[in-house]
Design a protein around this motif. Structure first.
Motif, PDB file in Angstrom:
ATOM      1  N   ASP A  55      37.567  40.537  38.357  1.00 54.41           N
ATOM      2  CA  ASP A  55      38.468  41.659  38.572  1.00 54.41           C
ATOM      3  C   ASP A  55      39.444  41.351  39.698  1.00 54.41           C
ATOM      4  OD1 ASP A  55      39.474  44.214  38.142  1.00 54.41           O
ATOM      5  OD2 ASP A  55      38.167  45.094  39.667  1.00 54.41           O
ATOM      6  N   TYR A  56      38.975  40.661  40.724  1.00 52.59           N
ATOM      7  CA  TYR A  56      39.844  40.291  41.851  1.00 52.59           C
ATOM      8  C   TYR A  56      40.887  39.257  41.422  1.00 52.59           C
ATOM      9  CZ  TYR A  56      41.289  38.421  46.348  1.00 52.59           C
ATOM     10  OH  TYR A  56      42.030  37.994  47.417  1.00 52.59           O
ATOM     11  N   ASN A  59      43.725  40.829  39.089  1.00 57.34           N
ATOM     12  CA  ASN A  59      44.316  42.061  39.592  1.00 57.34           C
ATOM     13  C   ASN A  59      45.835  41.923  39.590  1.00 57.34           C
ATOM     14  OD1 ASN A  59      44.766  44.497  40.779  1.00 57.34           O
ATOM     15  ND2 ASN A  59      43.856  43.996  42.733  1.00 57.34           N
TER      16      ASN A  59
END
Length: 91
Positions: A55-56, A59
Motif C-alpha cells: 500500500d505504501y 500510494n
C-alpha cells in the motif's frame, strides 16, 4: 481455544421487514474500509506487513510518502541521541 487465536464475532443474516434499500442498515462498518487494503482478514504479522508495504509503494500521494520518511528519520535521530551514539564518525 488457543492462547494466541482471536475469536471471530458472530454474524447474523438479519434483514428488517420493512426496509426498502440495498444491504443491511445495521451493518457495522468503518468509514474508510472501502479505501484501505490493510483492513480485512489477513492473518499473521508478515501478511499485514506485506500488505502495508504494498500500500505504501503504490500510494498516489507522494507528499505523504515523503512525510513518513521524514518522520522516520527524525525518530531514528532521536533514538541515536537517547542511546548516546557518536554521530561524529559520519563527518
Amino acid at each position: 481455544m488457543g492462547i494466541f487465536k482471536t475469536r471471530k464475532n458472530k454474524t447474523y443474516s438479519y434483514t428488517p421487514r420493512h426496509y426498502k434499500g440495498e444491504g443491511n442498515p445495521y451493518e457495522i462498518k468503518h468509514k474508510f474500509d472501502n479505501f484501505r487494503t490493510t483492513v480485512g482478514s489477513n492473518k499473521g504479522l508478515k501478511n499485514k506487513l506485506v500488505t502495508a508495504l504494498n500500500d505504501y509503494k503504490h500510494n498516489q500521494n507522494q507528499s505523504a510518502n515523503k512525510r513518513v520518511l521524514i518522520i522516520i528519520g527524525i525518530l531514528i535521530l532521536i533514538f541515536l541521541f537517547i542511546i548516546e551514539f557518536d554521530l561524529s564518525i559520519f563527518f
